[in-house]
Design a protein around this motif. Structure first.
Motif, PDB file in Angstrom:
ATOM      1  N   ASN A 145       0.327   3.638   1.369  1.00  0.00           N
ATOM      2  CA  ASN A 145       0.041   3.891   0.149  1.00  0.00           C
ATOM      3  C   ASN A 145      -0.562   5.061  -0.926  1.00  0.00           C
ATOM      4  O   ASN A 145       0.086   5.223  -2.052  1.00  0.00           O
ATOM      5  N   THR A 146      -1.244   6.016   0.187  1.00  0.00           N
ATOM      6  CA  THR A 146      -1.035   7.657   0.119  1.00  0.00           C
ATOM      7  C   THR A 146       0.114   8.383  -0.784  1.00  0.00           C
ATOM      8  O   THR A 146       0.221   8.722  -1.858  1.00  0.00           O
TER       9      THR A 146
ATOM     10  N   TRP B  23      -0.517   1.849   7.305  1.00  0.00           N
ATOM     11  CA  TRP B  23      -0.702   1.506   5.462  1.00  0.00           C
ATOM     12  C   TRP B  23      -1.210   2.657   4.883  1.00  0.00           C
ATOM     13  O   TRP B  23      -1.544   2.952   3.460  1.00  0.00           O
TER      14      TRP B  23
ATOM     15  N   PHE C 207       2.855   6.637  -1.860  1.00  0.00           N
ATOM     16  CA  PHE C 207       3.077   5.537  -3.688  1.00  0.00           C
ATOM     17  C   PHE C 207       2.137   6.609  -4.430  1.00  0.00           C
ATOM     18  O   PHE C 207       2.605   6.896  -5.798  1.00  0.00           O
TER      19      PHE C 207
ATOM     20  N   VAL D 107       0.174  -4.902  -3.364  1.00  0.00           N
ATOM     21  CA  VAL D 107       0.820  -4.295  -3.117  1.00  0.00           C
ATOM     22  C   VAL D 107       1.959  -3.792  -2.848  1.00  0.00           C
ATOM     23  O   VAL D 107       3.243  -4.641  -2.857  1.00  0.00           O
TER      24      VAL D 107
ATOM     25  N   THR E 206      -7.422   0.521  -3.092  1.00  0.00           N
ATOM     26  CA  THR E 206      -7.134  -0.825  -1.978  1.00  0.00           C
ATOM     27  C   THR E 206      -7.177   0.110  -0.540  1.00  0.00           C
ATOM     28  O   THR E 206      -7.884  -0.254   0.350  1.00  0.00           O
ATOM     29  N   ASN E 207      -6.747   1.652   0.049  1.00  0.00           N
ATOM     30  CA  ASN E 207      -6.567   2.694   0.826  1.00  0.00           C
ATOM     31  C   ASN E 207      -8.531   2.765   1.290  1.00  0.00           C
ATOM     32  O   ASN E 207      -8.721   2.266   2.324  1.00  0.00           O
TER      33      ASN E 207
ATOM     34  N   GLN F  32      -3.637   2.607  -6.149  1.00  0.00           N
ATOM     35  CA  GLN F  32      -3.621   3.300  -4.272  1.00  0.00           C
ATOM     36  C   GLN F  32      -5.212   3.244  -3.592  1.00  0.00           C
ATOM     37  O   GLN F  32      -5.281   3.449  -2.213  1.00  0.00           O
TER      38      GLN F  32
ATOM     39  N   ASN G 196      -7.999   0.329   4.173  1.00  0.00           N
ATOM     40  CA  ASN G 196      -7.378   0.693   5.078  1.00  0.00           C
ATOM     41  C   ASN G 196      -7.873   1.766   5.538  1.00  0.00           C
ATOM     42  O   ASN G 196      -8.366   1.615   6.891  1.00  0.00           O
TER      43      ASN G 196
ATOM     44  N   ALA H 182       4.061  -1.823  -1.136  1.00  0.00           N
ATOM     45  CA  ALA H 182       4.685  -1.738  -0.401  1.00  0.00           C
ATOM     46  C   ALA H 182       5.555  -3.051  -0.402  1.00  0.00           C
ATOM     47  O   ALA H 182       6.714  -3.339   0.537  1.00  0.00           O
TER      48      ALA H 182
END
Length: 506
Positions: free
Chosen positions: A117-118, A113, A120, A38, A309-310, A306, A314, A40
């Motif tokens: 991520n969005t 989160w 990035f 991650v 994962t999102n 991203q 998320n 972040a």
């Protein structure tokens, strides 16, 4: 499937049977590598290196990762033992309706989160467009990228998630390359990566900085610590196994070995990143470390990572929570929109800069829930639970109109005190939440609302896999082979199956 209006028996919330558990030790290790990559986490390393040398940052990160890994494994036994997900077991310490309140906090956290991520991904898209067309408008990229992800999730398109199989190992390679490149850049600036500190601290100030790094890492994974049963219920485990360590081998390897190593590696990259370019922003670091075609490929992989994962980690869990709380009037796609709006309003471009402080706050709030779960499951019920009544509208967990005040009061007290002592937030939250709940539940609440497993503490009746229980005896044909599409638990299965398929999990 209808259940006479009993929403508690929604198919995606029913327990997982022994036959449905298909994730082994290697499979969970692979999943953890994917989850722990991650970007972040760079923020933790960048903040830590301002006051601590890299060896101390690494040590603090390992300690924090292992501590939260212990919490994950303890709470994950709920899924191993009984096949129950997080929102279902939460009916025990919070009530059949009260469970929605902490679940809402989890949903909002997941939405935030999503925003980070969005951000990035949008910065990477902006970098690609800048290379190709000299275009430069990151905020427009942010809005378009957010809309694409939300649209993709609303339609249930799963193809983008398949990039997770490719994205995780490639991000590891990118991270290795970044470490070597950035360490060289720091060295050319006259900085020794193992001794350089921006503003050295000593004495109590150094200890406080060390603890903040530990707590930030615990806060980073606190949501998963509470939510681990939703994943662990799919782990393989032997029936009639009384040894806790043998029963939880899959969890122990993943959460206490693989996760700490992977998480520490990413935090270390963030620290070296700050040394080299005076910023922990990974996109900024990439743009200063590469150029041309290579930079474009690296940025594209960041975007795909991203996105994948999102979607699974998320947007789907946040949307499911919002939809469940809203009831039939809030369909899943509306939950997706709500998650997106929250993620945008959180202003992630500003949130990244204060992420460590945010992690201390959210860590205290969420580990108070973990403490309550620990006290309820281990200290009070001794791992026994009246599973059938968790699914009854008028069963023992209805309490006072669906609320367990012992859990709610303990959560508020634990969260408040944790944030008063923010440098120790996650530990304070866990301890205070557990202690207050234990006292209130045992000596007050459960005197008013008797619990069958406390009145008759029978292992044969109220233990799960340890007693070799077959859940079909309780739920008959209601048990389904897969969670309902679009559910939080469907997210877990969808996220893991492609990984297991490719990696050949045991």
């Amino acid at each position: 499937m209808e259940h006479d209006g009993n929403y508690l028996k929604s198919p995606d919330l029913l327990p997982v049977t022994h036959q449905q558990r298909n994730i082994g030790t290697f499979g969970f290790a692979v999943i953890w590598i994917g989850m722990a990559i991650v970007l972040a986490a760079f923020a933790i390393g960048g903040s830590a290196i301002m006051s601590l040398p890299l060896p101390m940052v690494i040590l603090a990160t390992l300690i924090g990762s292992c501590l939260i890994g212990v919490f994950m494994t303890l709470i994950g036994d709920i899924g191993i033992e009984h096949g129950l997900s997080f929102p279902v077991y939460m009916r025990a310490p919070f009530g059949t309706f009260g469970t929605h309140i902490p679940s809402l906090v989890r949903g909002v956290t997941a939405a935030c989160w999503f925003g980070i991520n969005t951000y990035f991904g949008a910065m990477a898209i902006n970098g690609i467009l800048n290379l190709l067309f000299d275009f430069n408008n990151w905020f427009l990229c942010f809005l378009v990228f957010a809309a694409l992800q939300l649209f993709n999730t609303s339609l249930g398109i799963k193809s983008i998630e398949r990039f997770a199989d490719l994205a995780a190992p490639i991000i590891i390679l990118i991270s290795c390359w970044m470490y070597i490149t950035l360490a060289d850049a720091a060295t050319t600036q006259g900085k020794d990566v193992w001794t350089w500190v921006e503003t050295p601290t000593t004495g109590m100030a150094a200890f406080t900085a060390f603890m903040i790094v530990i707590m930030a890492n615990m806060g980073f994974w606190a949501t998963l610590a509470a939510d681990m049963p939703s994943l662990s219920r799919f782990f393989k485990a032997p029936k009639n196994e009384r040894n806790w360590f043998k029963r939880n081998k899959t969890q122990l390897v993943g959460s206490l070995i693989v996760m700490p190593i992977t998480n520490t590696f990413i935090v270390t990259i963030g620290a070296v990143c700050y040394m080299a370019v005076a910023s922990a922003d990974p996109i900024n670091a990439l743009q200063q470390s590469a150029s041309g075609f290579i930079l474009g490929i690296l940025l594209l992989m960041i975007v795909l990572a991203q996105w994948s994962t999102n979607t699974s980690a998320n947007v789907i869990p946040a949307a499911t929570i919002f939809s469940n709380i809203g009831g039939p009037k809030v369909p899943f796609w509306v939950g997706v929109v709500i998650a997106g709006v929250i993620g945008i309003l959180a202003q992630p471009w500003s949130l990244f800069d204060v992420l460590v402080n945010a992690l201390l706050i959210i860590g205290g709030i969420l580990t108070a829930i973990v403490g309550i779960l620990y006290a309820d499951y281990y200290l009070i019920r001794k791992r026994r639970i009246n599973v059938k009544d968790l699914y009854e509208l008028n069963g023992q967990f209805k309490y006072m109109n669906g609320f367990n005040l012992a859990g709610l009061i303990a959560w508020v007290i634990g969260g408040v005190i944790a944030n008063i002592f923010s440098a120790y937030s996650s530990l304070v939250g866990f301890i205070v939440g557990a202690l207050v709940y234990y006292v209130l539940a045992k000596y007050w609440w459960f005197k008013k609302y008797p619990q069958a497993e406390l009145e008759d503490p029978s292992d044969a009746k109220y233990l799960g896999i340890t007693a070799g229980h077959n859940l079909d005896e309780l739920f008959g044909q209601d048990l389904v082979p897969q969670p309902a599409a679009g559910s939080d638990d469907a997210k877990t299965v969808d996220q893991t199956e492609p990984l297991l398929e490719v990696k050949g999990a045991d």
